[in-house]
Enzyme design. Sequence first.
Site, PDB file in Angstrom:
ATOM      1  N   SER A  46       0.788  -1.234   0.000  1.00  0.00           N
ATOM      2  CA  SER A  46       0.000   0.000   0.000  1.00  0.00           C
ATOM      3  C   SER A  46       0.820   1.285   0.000  1.00  0.00           C
ATOM      4  O   SER A  46       0.307   2.331  -0.373  1.00  0.00           O
ATOM      5  CB  SER A  46      -0.965   0.022   1.178  1.00  0.00           C
ATOM      6  OG  SER A  46      -0.286   0.228   2.386  1.00  0.00           O
ATOM      7  N   LYS A  87       0.233   4.917   6.697  1.00  0.00           N
ATOM      8  CA  LYS A  87      -0.379   5.676   5.602  1.00  0.00           C
ATOM      9  C   LYS A  87       0.099   7.115   5.657  1.00  0.00           C
ATOM     10  O   LYS A  87       0.685   7.559   6.630  1.00  0.00           O
ATOM     11  CB  LYS A  87      -1.915   5.664   5.709  1.00  0.00           C
ATOM     12  CG  LYS A  87      -2.558   4.298   5.773  1.00  0.00           C
ATOM     13  CD  LYS A  87      -2.441   3.518   4.500  1.00  0.00           C
ATOM     14  CE  LYS A  87      -3.058   2.130   4.671  1.00  0.00           C
ATOM     15  NZ  LYS A  87      -2.661   1.209   3.661  1.00  0.00           N
TER      16      LYS A  87
END
Length: 182
Positions: A46, A87
């Site tokens: 990711s 993230k």
Amino acid sequence: MVKRNPVMRRIRLEYFEWIWYTGIALLLALVVRTFLFQPVPLSGPSMLPTFHQGNWVVINKWIYALYQPKRGEIVIFYGPHQRIYIKRVIAVGGDIIEAHGGKIYINRKQVQERYLSHTYTTNFPPQKVPVGKLFVMGDNRLNSLDSRDFGPISIKQLVGRADLIIWPWAEMKWIGKVGDSR
């Protein structure tokens, strides 16, 4: 009367000093790891191309006790089912975020994501990020479970900020404060 051997006494004293200093070092290491900095291994795609499978990063755990998270910073947090995620902060409380035409807009201004070599984001309608929350996304937008899926995260969920890649050695670098991405 028993005579004490000065050599044996000195050896015992050195032995206890070694135990004492080793204990102090272990205690300091525990305090640093628990409250200040912690190395963690990364897995999953990711955050490509910023991070790769097998990278180790150092988390700065105390930074958000002093400062609020900023757009562009890479954060580690507890997400759904108490899993740990890494993230990038895209929007902060009070921002209106949306995506159309493959680009991200914050408060109706297109975000310049210079940290990505290429980016394409699936479209989503405007939404206001609540105060005390962050909208986070992976850098690999087409292969990331993030705020588009589970909504904005609370600042209270943060573990810290990723500051340094420490492994592999060839990729070692400061990540640090990226700051506002607009």
